[in-house]
Design a protein around this motif. Sequence first.
Motif, PDB file in Angstrom:
ATOM      1  N   PRO A   1       0.821  -1.213   0.000  1.00  0.00           N
ATOM      2  CA  PRO A   1       0.000   0.000   0.000  1.00  0.00           C
ATOM      3  C   PRO A   1       0.858   1.268   0.000  1.00  0.00           C
ATOM      4  N   GLU A   2       0.387   2.267  -0.694  1.00  0.00           N
ATOM      5  CA  GLU A   2       1.092   3.549  -0.790  1.00  0.00           C
ATOM      6  C   GLU A   2       1.417   4.100   0.594  1.00  0.00           C
ATOM      7  N   GLU A   3       0.458   4.002   1.529  1.00  0.00           N
ATOM      8  CA  GLU A   3       0.692   4.566   2.863  1.00  0.00           C
ATOM      9  C   GLU A   3       1.767   3.797   3.635  1.00  0.00           C
ATOM     10  N   ASP A   4       1.907   2.488   3.399  1.00  0.00           N
ATOM     11  CA  ASP A   4       2.967   1.714   4.055  1.00  0.00           C
ATOM     12  C   ASP A   4       4.339   2.119   3.514  1.00  0.00           C
ATOM     13  N   HIS A   5       4.422   2.298   2.205  1.00  0.00           N
ATOM     14  CA  HIS A   5       5.681   2.744   1.595  1.00  0.00           C
ATOM     15  C   HIS A   5       6.033   4.140   2.097  1.00  0.00           C
ATOM     16  N   ALA A   6       5.067   5.042   2.103  1.00  0.00           N
ATOM     17  CA  ALA A   6       5.315   6.415   2.555  1.00  0.00           C
ATOM     18  C   ALA A   6       5.755   6.446   4.019  1.00  0.00           C
ATOM     19  N   ALA A   7       5.131   5.627   4.865  1.00  0.00           N
ATOM     20  CA  ALA A   7       5.504   5.584   6.281  1.00  0.00           C
ATOM     21  C   ALA A   7       6.926   5.047   6.448  1.00  0.00           C
ATOM     22  N   ALA A   8       7.300   4.033   5.674  1.00  0.00           N
ATOM     23  CA  ALA A   8       8.648   3.476   5.768  1.00  0.00           C
ATOM     24  C   ALA A   8       9.690   4.492   5.303  1.00  0.00           C
ATOM     25  N   VAL A   9       9.394   5.211   4.222  1.00  0.00           N
ATOM     26  CA  VAL A   9      10.313   6.240   3.739  1.00  0.00           C
ATOM     27  C   VAL A   9      10.449   7.344   4.785  1.00  0.00           C
ATOM     28  N   GLN A  10       9.333   7.768   5.366  1.00  0.00           N
ATOM     29  CA  GLN A  10       9.376   8.826   6.385  1.00  0.00           C
ATOM     30  C   GLN A  10      10.187   8.374   7.596  1.00  0.00           C
ATOM     31  N   GLU A  11       9.984   7.137   8.041  1.00  0.00           N
ATOM     32  CA  GLU A  11      10.755   6.619   9.182  1.00  0.00           C
ATOM     33  C   GLU A  11      12.245   6.609   8.858  1.00  0.00           C
ATOM     34  N   TYR A  12      12.591   6.191   7.648  1.00  0.00           N
ATOM     35  CA  TYR A  12      13.994   6.175   7.231  1.00  0.00           C
ATOM     36  C   TYR A  12      14.571   7.590   7.238  1.00  0.00           C
ATOM     37  N   ILE A  13      13.832   8.541   6.703  1.00  0.00           N
ATOM     38  CA  ILE A  13      14.327   9.917   6.650  1.00  0.00           C
ATOM     39  C   ILE A  13      14.540  10.466   8.060  1.00  0.00           C
ATOM     40  N   VAL A  14      13.586  10.220   8.948  1.00  0.00           N
ATOM     41  CA  VAL A  14      13.710  10.704  10.327  1.00  0.00           C
ATOM     42  C   VAL A  14      14.914  10.048  11.007  1.00  0.00           C
ATOM     43  N   ARG A  15      15.103   8.757  10.796  1.00  0.00           N
ATOM     44  CA  ARG A  15      16.251   8.057  11.399  1.00  0.00           C
ATOM     45  C   ARG A  15      17.571   8.564  10.841  1.00  0.00           C
ATOM     46  N   SER A  16      17.558   9.091   9.623  1.00  0.00           N
ATOM     47  CA  SER A  16      18.780   9.532   8.959  1.00  0.00           C
ATOM     48  C   SER A  16      19.244  10.914   9.401  1.00  0.00           C
ATOM     49  N   ILE A  17      18.364  11.674  10.029  1.00  0.00           N
ATOM     50  CA  ILE A  17      18.725  13.023  10.460  1.00  0.00           C
ATOM     51  C   ILE A  17      19.640  12.902  11.672  1.00  0.00           C
ATOM     52  N   PRO A  18      20.844  13.452  11.578  1.00  0.00           N
ATOM     53  CA  PRO A  18      21.751  13.338  12.720  1.00  0.00           C
ATOM     54  C   PRO A  18      21.212  14.087  13.940  1.00  0.00           C
ATOM     55  N   ALA A  19      21.457  13.516  15.090  1.00  0.00           N
ATOM     56  CA  ALA A  19      21.044  14.171  16.332  1.00  0.00           C
ATOM     57  C   ALA A  19      21.894  15.414  16.537  1.00  0.00           C
ATOM     58  N   PRO A  20      21.299  16.473  17.084  1.00  0.00           N
ATOM     59  CA  PRO A  20      22.088  17.679  17.319  1.00  0.00           C
ATOM     60  C   PRO A  20      23.199  17.399  18.328  1.00  0.00           C
ATOM     61  N   ARG A  21      24.331  18.017  18.108  1.00  0.00           N
ATOM     62  CA  ARG A  21      25.451  17.853  19.030  1.00  0.00           C
ATOM     63  C   ARG A  21      25.184  18.653  20.287  1.00  0.00           C
ATOM     64  N   ARG A  22      25.474  18.047  21.389  1.00  0.00           N
ATOM     65  CA  ARG A  22      25.278  18.729  22.670  1.00  0.00           C
ATOM     66  C   ARG A  22      26.623  18.899  23.354  1.00  0.00           C
ATOM     67  N   SER A  23      26.769  20.037  23.982  1.00  0.00           N
ATOM     68  CA  SER A  23      27.982  20.217  24.759  1.00  0.00           C
ATOM     69  C   SER A  23      27.745  19.678  26.155  1.00  0.00           C
ATOM     70  N   PRO A  24      28.778  19.202  26.812  1.00  0.00           N
ATOM     71  CA  PRO A  24      28.619  18.698  28.169  1.00  0.00           C
ATOM     72  C   PRO A  24      28.082  19.796  29.083  1.00  0.00           C
ATOM     73  N   GLU A  25      27.259  19.402  30.038  1.00  0.00           N
ATOM     74  CA  GLU A  25      26.696  20.371  30.962  1.00  0.00           C
ATOM     75  C   GLU A  25      27.780  21.137  31.697  1.00  0.00           C
ATOM     76  N   GLY A  26      27.489  22.381  31.916  1.00  0.00           N
ATOM     77  CA  GLY A  26      28.373  23.225  32.709  1.00  0.00           C
ATOM     78  C   GLY A  26      29.501  23.836  31.922  1.00  0.00           C
ATOM     79  N   ARG A  27      29.605  23.547  30.660  1.00  0.00           N
ATOM     80  CA  ARG A  27      30.678  24.134  29.874  1.00  0.00           C
ATOM     81  C   ARG A  27      30.133  25.256  29.020  1.00  0.00           C
ATOM     82  N   THR A  28      30.944  26.219  28.823  1.00  0.00           N
ATOM     83  CA  THR A  28      30.556  27.286  27.906  1.00  0.00           C
ATOM     84  C   THR A  28      31.018  26.894  26.512  1.00  0.00           C
ATOM     85  N   GLY A  29      30.732  27.664  25.556  1.00  0.00           N
ATOM     86  CA  GLY A  29      30.993  27.346  24.173  1.00  0.00           C
ATOM     87  C   GLY A  29      32.443  27.402  23.742  1.00  0.00           C
ATOM     88  N   ARG A  30      33.391  27.289  24.624  1.00  0.00           N
ATOM     89  CA  ARG A  30      34.806  27.374  24.252  1.00  0.00           C
ATOM     90  C   ARG A  30      35.336  26.122  23.685  1.00  0.00           C
TER      91      ARG A  30
END
Length: 152
Positions: free
Chosen positions: A123-152
């Motif tokens: 079904p079209e909706e199953d294919h679309a859902a699988a593609v959407q899940e793949y795209i979401v999984r492919s987006i890299p997570a934002p980088r986080r700095s360790p707590e308590g550190r400034t941007g240096r």
Amino acid sequence: MGESGWRWTDAWIFVSLVIASGAGRHRRAADSRRPEGVRLTDVISTADHLNQAIPERQDVEAAVRRLVGAGLVSVSDGWFRITPDGERLWRTRPSAGVGTTVDTVQGVLVRRHTPGSADWHLPEEDHAAAVQEYIVRSIPAPRRSPEGRTGR
């Protein structure tokens, strides 16, 4: 080759399923893999990595119909599996580099197997859902700095 012959996309989907399921790992026993198989998202992800393209719904549907009909793949409750015949095809194919594996498998399909025609629908909706899940999984997570550190 006519409508009933093997297509490059059939081999692309087959190789993607083999790699996604872990069946392509050297000397890995069939009973060491997840018995339930892999989901469509995993097949799409692997297909994109192999060919830098997300397979269209109709290409997946047509390939799976021929592969299931030939006894090389099975699909049950949304889980895709390589059958023993499919595993045998994979393990006895001529050795090739990753860049030519799909072409090699297509040649093996043409020489050794007759494409089947199973009654399977994506079904079209199953294919679309699988593609959407793949795209979401492919987006890299934002980088986080360790707590308590400034941007240096």
